[in-house]
Every structure is written in structure tokens, then in C-alpha cells.
Design a protein around this motif. Structure first.
Motif, PDB file in Angstrom:
ATOM      1  N   PHE A 234     -14.969 -15.977  -6.303  1.00  0.00           N
ATOM      2  CA  PHE A 234     -14.672 -16.925  -7.372  1.00  0.00           C
ATOM      3  C   PHE A 234     -13.879 -18.102  -6.801  1.00  0.00           C
ATOM      4  O   PHE A 234     -14.101 -19.251  -7.148  1.00  0.00           O
TER       5      PHE A 234
ATOM      6  N   ARG B  61      -8.949  -2.274  -2.428  1.00  0.00           N
ATOM      7  CA  ARG B  61      -8.022  -3.080  -3.232  1.00  0.00           C
ATOM      8  C   ARG B  61      -7.980  -4.532  -2.778  1.00  0.00           C
ATOM      9  O   ARG B  61      -7.131  -5.299  -3.230  1.00  0.00           O
TER      10      ARG B  61
ATOM     11  N   PRO C 266      -6.632 -12.995   4.689  1.00  0.00           N
ATOM     12  CA  PRO C 266      -5.903 -13.621   3.575  1.00  0.00           C
ATOM     13  C   PRO C 266      -6.255 -13.044   2.205  1.00  0.00           C
ATOM     14  O   PRO C 266      -5.489 -13.198   1.261  1.00  0.00           O
ATOM     15  N   PHE C 267      -7.409 -12.384   2.096  1.00  0.00           N
ATOM     16  CA  PHE C 267      -7.785 -11.781   0.808  1.00  0.00           C
ATOM     17  C   PHE C 267      -7.567 -10.265   0.809  1.00  0.00           C
ATOM     18  O   PHE C 267      -8.066  -9.561  -0.062  1.00  0.00           O
TER      19      PHE C 267
ATOM     20  N   ARG D 172       0.865  -1.180   0.000  1.00  0.00           N
ATOM     21  CA  ARG D 172       0.000   0.000   0.000  1.00  0.00           C
ATOM     22  C   ARG D 172       0.900   1.229   0.000  1.00  0.00           C
ATOM     23  O   ARG D 172       2.092   1.133   0.313  1.00  0.00           O
TER      24      ARG D 172
HETATM   25  C1  HEM Z   1      -7.014 -18.553  -2.302  1.00  0.00           C
HETATM   26  C2  HEM Z   1      -7.313 -17.708  -3.252  1.00  0.00           C
HETATM   27  C3  HEM Z   1      -6.929 -16.264  -3.267  1.00  0.00           C
HETATM   28  C4  HEM Z   1      -6.334 -15.492  -2.297  1.00  0.00           C
HETATM   29  C5  HEM Z   1      -5.931 -15.903  -0.892  1.00  0.00           C
HETATM   30  C6  HEM Z   1      -6.183 -14.159  -2.860  1.00  0.00           C
HETATM   31  C7  HEM Z   1      -5.626 -13.097  -2.173  1.00  0.00           C
HETATM   32  C8  HEM Z   1      -5.450 -11.847  -2.729  1.00  0.00           C
HETATM   33  C9  HEM Z   1      -4.834 -10.741  -2.056  1.00  0.00           C
HETATM   34  C10 HEM Z   1      -4.278 -10.759  -0.634  1.00  0.00           C
HETATM   35  C11 HEM Z   1      -4.832  -9.691  -2.907  1.00  0.00           C
HETATM   36  C12 HEM Z   1      -4.303  -8.286  -2.610  1.00  0.00           C
HETATM   37  C13 HEM Z   1      -5.409  -7.579  -1.874  1.00  0.00           C
HETATM   38  C14 HEM Z   1      -5.069  -6.255  -1.299  1.00  0.00           C
HETATM   39  O1  HEM Z   1      -4.187  -5.570  -1.836  1.00  0.00           O
HETATM   40  O2  HEM Z   1      -5.708  -5.894  -0.285  1.00  0.00           O
HETATM   41  C15 HEM Z   1      -5.467 -10.131  -4.133  1.00  0.00           C
HETATM   42  C16 HEM Z   1      -5.667  -9.337  -5.239  1.00  0.00           C
HETATM   43  C17 HEM Z   1      -6.325  -9.749  -6.370  1.00  0.00           C
HETATM   44  N1  HEM Z   1      -6.920 -10.973  -6.589  1.00  0.00           N
HETATM   45 FE1  HEM Z   1      -6.913 -12.509  -5.319  1.00  0.00          FE
HETATM   46  N2  HEM Z   1      -6.700 -14.142  -4.125  1.00  0.00           N
HETATM   47  C18 HEM Z   1      -7.161 -15.402  -4.413  1.00  0.00           C
HETATM   48  C19 HEM Z   1      -7.782 -15.827  -5.572  1.00  0.00           C
HETATM   49  C20 HEM Z   1      -8.146 -14.996  -6.606  1.00  0.00           C
HETATM   50  C21 HEM Z   1      -8.919 -15.398  -7.756  1.00  0.00           C
HETATM   51  C22 HEM Z   1      -9.465 -16.809  -8.007  1.00  0.00           C
HETATM   52  C23 HEM Z   1      -9.024 -14.319  -8.577  1.00  0.00           C
HETATM   53  C24 HEM Z   1      -9.731 -14.154  -9.891  1.00  0.00           C
HETATM   54  C25 HEM Z   1     -10.538 -15.004 -10.442  1.00  0.00           C
HETATM   55  C26 HEM Z   1      -8.315 -13.239  -7.929  1.00  0.00           C
HETATM   56  C27 HEM Z   1      -8.187 -11.973  -8.443  1.00  0.00           C
HETATM   57  C28 HEM Z   1      -7.495 -10.955  -7.841  1.00  0.00           C
HETATM   58  C29 HEM Z   1      -7.250  -9.677  -8.481  1.00  0.00           C
HETATM   59  C30 HEM Z   1      -7.726  -9.270  -9.875  1.00  0.00           C
HETATM   60  C31 HEM Z   1      -6.531  -8.930  -7.555  1.00  0.00           C
HETATM   61  C32 HEM Z   1      -6.091  -7.511  -7.685  1.00  0.00           C
HETATM   62  C33 HEM Z   1      -4.773  -7.417  -8.293  1.00  0.00           C
HETATM   63  C34 HEM Z   1      -4.494  -5.954  -8.454  1.00  0.00           C
HETATM   64  O3  HEM Z   1      -4.600  -5.197  -7.471  1.00  0.00           O
HETATM   65  O4  HEM Z   1      -4.184  -5.609  -9.570  1.00  0.00           O
HETATM   66  N3  HEM Z   1      -7.805 -13.683  -6.728  1.00  0.00           N
HETATM   67  N4  HEM Z   1      -5.836 -11.443  -3.990  1.00  0.00           N
END
Ligand code: HEM
Length: 360
Positions: free
Chosen positions: A306, A299, A293-294, A233
Motif C-alpha cells: 500500500f 508479523r 525497514p518493513f 518480538r
Molecule cells: C514507509 C512506510 C511503512 C513502513 C516503513 C512500515 C514499517 C512497518 C514495520 C517495521 C512494522 C512492524 C513489522 C514487524 O513487526 O516485523 C509494521 C507493521 C504494520 N504496518 Fe507498516 N509500515 C509502513 C506503512 C504502512 C502502511 C501504509 C500500512 C497500512 C495501510 C501499514 C500497516 C501496518 C500494520 C497493520 C502493521 C502491523 C501492526 C501490528 O502488528 O499490529 N504500514 N510496519
């Protein structure tokens, strides 16, 4: 909202079912040898995300898997120029720029081809829109809140590939690794699934809400092994955190893994104990700061809705259809739980387990 809302995620349920079923069939064929769950789970997550984006299977799935591996590997390496921009010239000599050009060029070609196919006048309207359909429709819609260029239409799927495939597959691997180290937890999860699903060939999506213990297993795995453990961030104003003054416009890295294992919030934080979630309202949606974790906020991960049905379905079927053991001669102490350096926090060595088809 358009791409990853609940309704859209729901529309991919056939894709999820088909790919998870294929995964377990592949598994059954090779059950005499240990199964490499690290590659198997990556294939299934790659296939599901690919089909959600393009509405079809890849013509060269193995090639695509390898391409994603290369891109992830490259992005996961630290670039000195990110911290010292004047050292950008280094990337010309250490292969980083050449690799970026090569692999992103290949991804670009795949996207150009698929977008071209989607725009073909003879293409029949699909029953369910894939993500390229949604992006192209939004681009044409003059009342849409955003105007999309063709660059956006290619960049968004790449972002989803990079953020979605590896994270989901790493989570499945960490969960199975923890389950094999904790046989009583594995048995409890299997007993629950087998009781709910009784006699059916596969666990199906409508049975997932009844698998309460399985959901806790997944939460516990995400708490201990968040696949994207460091979230960047930039501060928008001066602030003080833990006594440290942080000026505006400072890059800060939030350590999701250490939040999830903080002794102030978790009893015996390094133990894999899904029971801690059974009578607790703590969830991973970003409302409970003990475990994120997400990520959190605007953001935060847009792919959470999904990934959860995908993870639950894949995990439930692996546990329902097979009994799992460590390969002969190996004990759980021998299981290497070391984390690999990279964009996604993977288990360093592939997880290979012996699977016996269960009597169901
Ligand atoms: C166990 C599965 C997943 C975990 C733990 C995870 C975790 C995360 C985390 C921690 C972030 C950064 C969030 C933040 O900055 O606060 C992120 C960003 C993102 N995730 Fe996930 N994610 C998972 C699966 C997925 C899936 C399946 C998709 C799409 C189908 C996805 C799409 C995205 C996108 C598009 C971003 C943003 C990237 C950006 O900022 O450009 N994620 N995810």
C-alpha cells in the motif's frame, strides 16, 4: 490478504492520484513561502489512508489530523508500567489513562458513525469496496476462515491508521531532507522523472515502473531512516544470539536502523548514495536481511504494497512539479537531521523548503 493485497491496493489508484494532485496544487498556491513538508505530507497520507478505509473524505480533516497526532504522541511515550506492571497506578495520575480514554473514545465515535453509515440500507453499493466494506462483508460471510466481531471491525482500521499514516509521511520527509542535502542526487532523480514524464501535468502510476533511480532513492531513504526502527518480538524458545543466551518468552527488540547501517554489510553506511542499489538485487521485502525497514516474517508490515505506490507517486510529483531549495540564508549544514522520540521515527524539526514551480 483481503485488506491490503495488490488488487485492493490497485483499486485505490484514483484516491492516490487525486490526493497527490491536491497536494501539489496546495503547494503551488503557497510557493512564495517555504513549504512545511512535514505537515503537507502528513495531510496527504492521512487523506489517502482515510479514504481507503472509509471510502470518503473526512468531514473534519484538520480535526482528524490533530486527533492522530495526539494518539501517536501518547502511544510513543514510554509507559513505566510496560516494564513494571505494578506501577500501573502511575498512569492514573500522569494523564496517560485519561488521554487514552479521551482520544481512543474520539476515534471510536468516528468509527461507530462510519460503520453505521456503511450499514445504512439506502447506501448504494460502491464501485470499489473500501476497507470497512471488506470487513463487514467478511463478517457476514459464514464460510470465512475467521469470525469478526464489531470490536475487530473497529480495531483493524485503528491499527492501520496508527501504522500507516505517520510512517509514510515520515519517509517522505526524510527522503526530501536527504535530497536537499545531496543536490546532485536530487538533480539526477528530477532529470530521470522529467525525461520519462515529459510535458504531462502529473506523474502517473503507469510511469512509476520506469523511474529506476527514484526507486533507489526511496530504498536508500528507508535504509537510513526506517520510520519504525525498533520492532518487538518474543522468543518462543531458548536461543543464542551473538554469544548471548536468551531464554524463551523474553521480549527482544530488533533494531532495524542499526541493521541498515551496519558496516559489515554497507560501505560508508551513513552516506546517502542511492547508486548502491542500481546494480543490486537488495530490496526491502524481507528477503534481504541487510535491510528490513518493513520488518520480516508473519508479523512483517502488511501495508508495504500500500505504501510503496503512495510514496513513489507523492515523491515523483513533488520532484517533477517543483524545484526545491533551502529557505534563504540557510545552508545544508544548518539542516537539523535529529530524530524525534516517538512511535514513528520522525525528523525532530519540521522540514520547511522553498518550492519553485518547475517549467515542464
Ligand atoms: C514507509 C512506510 C511503512 C513502513 C516503513 C512500515 C514499517 C512497518 C514495520 C517495521 C512494522 C512492524 C513489522 C514487524 O513487526 O516485523 C509494521 C507493521 C504494520 N504496518 Fe507498516 N509500515 C509502513 C506503512 C504502512 C502502511 C501504509 C500500512 C497500512 C495501510 C501499514 C500497516 C501496518 C500494520 C497493520 C502493521 C502491523 C501492526 C501490528 O502488528 O499490529 N504500514 N510496519
Amino acid at each position: 490478504m483481503e485488506l491490503l493485497c495488490s488488487k485492493r491496493v490497485q483499486s485505490f489508484h484514483t484516491v492516490r492520484n487525486q490526493e497527490v494532485e491536491l497536494m501539489t496544487k496546495f503547494n503551488a498556491r503557497s510557493s512564495s513561502e517555504p513549504i512545511n513538508l512535514s505537515s503537507l505530507t502528513l495531510v496527504v497520507t492521512n487523506n489517502i489512508v482515510y479514504r481507503a478505509i472509509f471510502g470518503k473524505k473526512s468531514d473534519n480533516a484538520a480535526g482528524f489530523d490533530e486527533l492522530m497526532r495526539q494518539v501517536q504522541g501518547l502511544l510513543g511515550k514510554t509507559s513505566t508500567a510496560d516494564f513494571f506492571p505494578w506501577m500501573e497506578w502511575l498512569n492514573k495520575f500522569n494523564g496517560r489513562n485519561a488521554g487514552m480514554d479521551k482520544y481512543f473514545g474520539e476515534l471510536d465515535e468516528i468509527l461507530d458513525q462510519e460503520i453505521h453509515n456503511h450499514l445504512h440500507p439506502e447506501r448504494s453499493k460502491p464501485e470499489n469496496e473500501d476497507l470497512i466494506d471488506v470487513l463487514l462483508r467478511t463478517q457476514k460471510d459464514s464460510s470465512a476462515a475467521i469470525s469478526l466481531t464489531s470490536e475487530h471491525i473497529k480495531a483493524v482500521p485503528i491499527d492501520i491508521f496508527l501504522a500507516g499514516n505517520d510512517t509514510s509521511s515520515a519517509t517522505l520527509v526524510w527522503t526530501m531532507a536527504e535530497l536537499i542535502r545531496n543536490p546532485s542526487v536530487m538533480k539526477k532523480a528530477q532529470d530521470e522523472i522529467r525525461q520519462v514524464v515529459k510535458g504531462k501535468q502529473m506523474v502517473e502510476a503507469d510511469q512509476l515502473p520506469k523511474l529506476i533511480y527514484l526507486k533507489s532513492v526511496l530504498k536508500e531513504a528507508l535504509r537510513l531512516h526506517p520510520p519504525a526502527p525498533l520492532v518487538p518480538r518474543e522468543t518462543i524458545q531458548d536461543c543464542t544470539v551473538g554469544g548471548y543466551k536468551i531464554p524463551a518468552k523474553t521480549r527482544v527488540i530488533i533494531n532495524i536502523k542499526s541493521i541498515g547501517t551496519d558496516r559489515k554489510h554497507w560501505e560508508n553506511p551513513l552516506e546517502f548514495r542511492p547508486e548502491r542499489f542500481l546494480n543490486s538485487s537488495i530490496d526491502f521485502g524481507g528477503q534481504n536481511f541487510e535491510m528490513v525497514p518493513f520488518g520480516v516474517g508473519r508479523r512483517g508490515c502488511p501495508g508495504m504494497n500500500f505504501s510503496i505506490p503512495l510514496l513513489e507517486l507523492a515523491l515523483a510529483n513533488l520532484l517533477y512539479r517543483f524545484d526545491w531549495q533551502l529557505p534563504p540564508g540557510m545552508t545544508s549544514e544548518d539542516l537539523d537531521m535529529e530524530e524525534a522520540l516517538g512511535l514513528t521515527m520522525h525528523k525532530k524539526t519540521p522540514l520547511c523548503l522553498a518550492a519553485t514551480p518547475a517549467i515542464i
